[in-house]
Enzyme design. Structure first.
Site, PDB file in Angstrom:
ATOM      1  CE  LYS A 162     -22.479  43.263  37.649  1.00 21.69           C
ATOM      2  NZ  LYS A 162     -22.126  43.476  36.116  1.00 21.69           N
TER       3      LYS A 162
HETATM    4  P1  NAD Z   1     -22.622  54.327  36.344  1.00 17.28           P
HETATM    5  O1  NAD Z   1     -22.875  54.426  37.940  1.00 17.28           O
HETATM    6  O2  NAD Z   1     -21.306  54.877  35.955  1.00 17.28           O
HETATM    7  O3  NAD Z   1     -24.025  55.230  35.656  1.00 17.28           O
HETATM    8  C1  NAD Z   1     -25.239  54.640  35.792  1.00 17.28           C
HETATM    9  C2  NAD Z   1     -25.929  56.026  35.288  1.00 17.28           C
HETATM   10  O4  NAD Z   1     -27.292  55.711  35.336  1.00 17.28           O
HETATM   11  C3  NAD Z   1     -25.931  57.442  36.062  1.00 17.28           C
HETATM   12  O5  NAD Z   1     -25.958  58.411  35.027  1.00 17.28           O
HETATM   13  C4  NAD Z   1     -27.440  57.173  36.955  1.00 17.28           C
HETATM   14  O6  NAD Z   1     -27.723  58.568  37.315  1.00 17.28           O
HETATM   15  C5  NAD Z   1     -28.057  56.607  35.865  1.00 17.28           C
HETATM   16  N1  NAD Z   1     -29.427  56.007  36.389  1.00 17.28           N
HETATM   17  C6  NAD Z   1     -29.653  55.383  37.558  1.00 17.28           C
HETATM   18  N2  NAD Z   1     -30.807  55.129  37.646  1.00 17.28           N
HETATM   19  C7  NAD Z   1     -31.556  55.578  36.771  1.00 17.28           C
HETATM   20  C8  NAD Z   1     -32.808  55.718  36.267  1.00 17.28           C
HETATM   21  N3  NAD Z   1     -33.813  54.862  37.006  1.00 17.28           N
HETATM   22  N4  NAD Z   1     -33.013  56.302  34.795  1.00 17.28           N
HETATM   23  C9  NAD Z   1     -32.348  56.660  34.079  1.00 17.28           C
HETATM   24  N5  NAD Z   1     -31.061  56.786  34.828  1.00 17.28           N
HETATM   25  C10 NAD Z   1     -30.615  55.950  35.818  1.00 17.28           C
HETATM   26  O7  NAD Z   1     -23.029  52.996  35.816  1.00 17.28           O
HETATM   27  P2  NAD Z   1     -22.371  52.081  34.488  1.00 17.28           P
HETATM   28  O8  NAD Z   1     -21.141  51.399  34.957  1.00 17.28           O
HETATM   29  O9  NAD Z   1     -22.591  53.175  33.556  1.00 17.28           O
HETATM   30  O10 NAD Z   1     -23.443  51.044  34.503  1.00 17.28           O
HETATM   31  C11 NAD Z   1     -24.659  51.276  33.634  1.00 17.28           C
HETATM   32  C12 NAD Z   1     -25.383  49.944  33.219  1.00 17.28           C
HETATM   33  O11 NAD Z   1     -24.376  49.454  32.560  1.00 17.28           O
HETATM   34  C13 NAD Z   1     -25.337  48.899  34.314  1.00 17.28           C
HETATM   35  O12 NAD Z   1     -26.618  48.178  33.803  1.00 17.28           O
HETATM   36  C14 NAD Z   1     -24.373  47.987  34.242  1.00 17.28           C
HETATM   37  O13 NAD Z   1     -24.552  46.731  34.790  1.00 17.28           O
HETATM   38  C15 NAD Z   1     -23.832  48.032  32.903  1.00 17.28           C
HETATM   39  N6  NAD Z   1     -22.392  47.567  32.312  1.00 17.28           N
HETATM   40  C16 NAD Z   1     -21.521  48.551  32.821  1.00 17.28           C
HETATM   41  C17 NAD Z   1     -20.255  48.301  32.566  1.00 17.28           C
HETATM   42  C18 NAD Z   1     -18.980  48.911  33.180  1.00 17.28           C
HETATM   43  O14 NAD Z   1     -17.787  48.748  32.604  1.00 17.28           O
HETATM   44  N7  NAD Z   1     -19.217  50.088  33.871  1.00 17.28           N
HETATM   45  C19 NAD Z   1     -20.014  47.161  31.731  1.00 17.28           C
HETATM   46  C20 NAD Z   1     -21.292  46.200  31.123  1.00 17.28           C
HETATM   47  C21 NAD Z   1     -22.316  46.691  31.699  1.00 17.28           C
END
Ligand code: NAD
Length: 426
Positions: A116
């Protein structure tokens, strides 16, 4: 009055994601009876790179940023894992996320180790050209580790296909030829994969429906609350609504909206795209992120950051099923509370694996310069997430433990087997 050292500290418990990740691993090692030497190897990260790098602001000022790239384990293959841009990024958070990637890849049957990366930055406070300079400089500084055969980054919180394109271009410029397979989650035009952008949310939706089926919970009309309305959360919400679920609450970092009759997810996505947040969306009443977690819904999907369901609020989570789209949203203490209360938790390494699975497809397509149709990608994705869920759940049933412990038992065992076969060098 005197105070004794045995008194519990006042105030809420603050969780460290790396301590939590190590604790989850230690539980799995104990369950498997892992030999102490191997446990000592696997509870640490193999490589941890810390970089400090300057970026020129548009006004000429120079600002120094801190970034990380951590490889937890390379037993099964090259390292794989996203890059996060967020002001709250810490080395311990990146270590935890890297370790979780190792187990996720192993459970999904991918030939990858876990990694990561992260930069301590609020990207919303930068102009587009500042963001590009920051990305290119960070990519250059971690280029000692990343490469198509060694370590392949991908998007995570606040990083986008555009940012992946800059990373791909930066590494390609220094090599003198295009290296699309150095990073996944790229735009289609430069070797991205069909279906990658929606893959994490699609995997979450598929896993949610399969979980309901196995538990005998009807999905038509099932109520869903989604915390975090980014890449993972929006597509999960949209696809579950398409399959007949009623999404009664969604939120982002500035707060959320709720409507017992259901939210028009497409309209909410459009509002967020236009305005940058859910604030002011007319299709429901305002709700805080804390209250969203405690709504009386069938399915709760945390899709934002770590440590959202903790020992401070787990007693008040009313959902019957928690599907962890985010990495590490439930702390070990909260896990124990949810387990006692009979809540089914589908752990992150099962629930959100759709993203890394289609990243793997993208990497394979780039290496072969041969690209697949979207329906083939979605079909293969569904088969692989279903297999991972079945492996984790069957193991949990066989050992009479939670699904997280079952998933870890499968994943850690696979990595341990690879490490034993390879032996200790020299
Ligand atoms: P992103 O940046 O696209 O979206 C994150 C979202 O969370 C945004 O809407 C933001 O406003 C919101 N957010 C941030 N802090 C917050 C809080 N305290 N309370 C509520 N909402 C909050 O990110 P993403 O890629 O969707 O990632 C989100 C989660 O999913 C992370 O834990 C990431 O590690 C996990 N994830 C993402 C992927 C991927 O392919 N993008 C894959 C596996 C896991």
């Amino acid at each position: 009055m005197t105070t004794t050292v045995s008194e519990a500290p006042a105030g809420p418990v603050v969780d460290n994601p790396w301590e939590n990740a190590q604790r989850q691993f230690d539980d799995a090692a104990a369950l498997l009876g892992l030999e102490p030497g191997l446990q000592a190897v696997l509870r640490q990260c193999k490589r941890e790179l810390i970089v400090h790098f300057p970026v020129k602001r548009d006004n000429g000022d120079v600002v120094v940023f801190e970034g990380f790239r951590v490889q937890h384990n390379l037993g099964l293959g090259p390292a794989k894992g996203g890059i996060r841009f967020h002001p709250g990024v810490t080395l311990d958070e990146v270590r935890a996320l890297a370790m979780w990637m190792t187990w996720k890849c192993a459970l999904s049957g991918l030939p990858y180790g876990g990694a990561k990366g992260g930069v301590v930055v609020d990207p919303k406070a930068l102009s587009l050209s500042e963001l590009e300079r920051l990305t290119r400089r960070y990519a250059t500084d971690i280029s000692v580790l990343i490469g198509p055969e060694s370590d392949i980054p991908a998007p995570d919180v606040n990083t986008t296909p555009q940012i992946m394109a800059w990373i791909m271009d930066t590494i390609s410029m220094s090599r003198g030829y295009s290296t699309p397979a150095v990073v996944t989650g790229k735009p289609l035009a430069i070797g991205g994969s069909r279906g990658r952008n929606t893959a994490t949310g699609r995997g979450v939706a598929v896993i949610t429906l399969l979980t309901c089926k196995r538990l005998g919970v009807p999905t038509s009309g099932a109520t869903v609350a989604v915390q975090g309305f980014g890449n993972a959360g929006t597509h999960a919400a949209r696809l579950l609504r398409e399959r007949g679920c009623v999404v009664t609450a969604v939120s982002d970092s500035r707060g959320g909206i709720t409507s017992p009759r259901g939210i028009d997810v497409d309209a909410a996505i459009e509002h967020k795209r236009r305005t940058g947040s859910l604030e002011g969306f007319a299709g429901g009443d305002a709700i805080s992120n804390d209250d969203l977690l405690e709504l009386p819904v069938d399915i709760l999907i945390p899709a934002a950051l770590e440590n959202q369901i903790t020992s401070n609020n787990a007693e008040r989570v009313h959902a019957r099923i928690v599907v962890e789209a985010a990495n590490g949203p439930t702390t070990p203490r909260a896990d124990a509370i949810l387990e006692r209360r009979g809540v089914t938790v589908v752990p992150d390494i099962v629930a959100n694996a759709g993203g890394v699975i289609v990243s793997y497809f993208e990497w394979v397509q780039d290496l072969q310069s041969f690209f697949w149709a979207e329906d083939e990608i979605n079909r293969r994705l569904e088969t692989m997430v279903e297999q991972a869920l079945t492996d984790a759940w069957d193991q949990a049933d066989a050992r009479r433990v939670s699904m997280r412990k079952g998933a870890y038992a499968v994943a850690v065992d696979r990595v341990a087997e690879a490490m034993r076969e390879r032996g200790i060098y020299p």
